[in-house]
Design an enzyme around this catalytic site. Structure first.
Site, PDB file in Angstrom:
ATOM      1  N   CYS A 185     -30.925 -21.459  82.963  1.00 48.92           N
ATOM      2  CA  CYS A 185     -31.642 -21.987  84.123  1.00 48.92           C
ATOM      3  C   CYS A 185     -33.023 -21.369  84.277  1.00 48.92           C
ATOM      4  CB  CYS A 185     -30.843 -21.727  85.392  1.00 48.92           C
ATOM      5  SG  CYS A 185     -29.357 -22.709  85.479  1.00 48.92           S
TER       6      CYS A 185
ATOM      7  N   GLY B 218     -24.610 -21.176  90.312  1.00 47.22           N
ATOM      8  CA  GLY B 218     -24.706 -22.568  90.735  1.00 47.22           C
ATOM      9  C   GLY B 218     -23.434 -23.367  90.531  1.00 47.22           C
TER      10      GLY B 218
END
Ligand SMILES: [Zn+2]
Length: 256
Positions: free
Chosen positions: A193, A39
């Site tokens: 995450c 990300g």
């Protein structure tokens, strides 16, 4: 000398007095390693490739999963199960075929970084990983080899950004900020995450900020994240900064 094609491709940043042709030449001569193509690494790599960094080294041992696509903007649905570093290299080559891009389909570790950073002549490392253990390794190896590093992380809606220019002695390091011992006690479980969740655009903000700081460092502009922890709260769209003093008890800094 920049070619006519380079002058055209990069014209919108070359016309900035902070960059100019001299700055563009510095970018073209730079070798940057991006550790982690998720990300943060996706936007960071896209912007650095587009900006004409001469050589990019992409380090990631993962494959693309369906749950990555919510935030890892380098990958498309048809890349599922494919090697991230290889797909990232293809995507970035499509974005800018004028630069050299090398895929390293593996996880970074201390021995590999110690060997590769000098062998490849890396000027700057971007830590875009989602793993504290690797972050401490990158910190320790970059500090020992005097390679600057730009680090970021995001949990939920909260982002952190910090840079260390280890070419200059006497500054703090990541372990000065977050002593490993303390982190072990604070974080009994691995937090990333997959366990706490993350909002995609906050990673876009922080990954873009890493690319921004990288470009500034390479062209010789001052960094707002140098030895300063920049904290971004995506829910309120607020930034604040904490200056980092050298920690006299830092186990990494004490080894020199
Ligand atoms: Zn330290």
């Amino acid at each position: 000398m920049l070619s006519r094609k380079q002058l055209q491709r990069y014209s919108r940043q070359i016309m900035l007095p902070q960059v100019g042709e001299a700055g563009q030449q510095k970018l073209a001569g730079a070798k940057v390693m991006i550790v982690g193509l998720g990300g943060l690494g996706s936007p960071a790599a896209l912007y650095l490739a587009a900006a004409g960094i001469g050589e990019l080294h992409l380090v990631d041992g993962d494959r693309v999963e369906l749950s990555n696509l919510q935030r890892q903007v380098l990958y498309k649905t048809n890349h599922r199960d494919k090697d991230k570093a290889q797909v990232a290299a293809q995507q970035l080559t499509a974005a800018n075929p004028e630069i050299r891009i090398h895929a390293h389909s593996r996880m970074a570790d201390a021995a590999w970084l110690q060997a590769q950073l000098p062998a490849l002549g890396i000027d700057l490392v971007l830590d875009c990983t989602d793993n504290l253990e690797i972050r401490y390794v990158i910190n320790r190896v970059c500090r020992a080899l005097r390679v600057p590093v730009v680090m970021a992380s995001v949990r939920g809606f909260s982002g952190q950004l910090v840079s260390f220019d280890f070419r200059e002695a006497g500054g703090p390091c990541y372990a000065c900020l977050f002593p490993p011992q303390q982190r072990d006690n604070d974080l009994p479980e691995v937090e990333n995450c997959s366990t706490v969740g993350v909002i995609g655009p906050a990673l876009g903000m922080m990954g873009s900020a890493q690319a921004l700081e990288a470009i500034k460092l390479l062209v010789g502009l001052p960094l707002s994240s140098l030895n300063r922890l920049q904290l971004f709260e995506a829910e309120r769209l607020e930034w604040r900064a904490l200056a980092l003093p050298v920690n006299g008890d830092c186990p990494v800094c004490a080894t020199e």
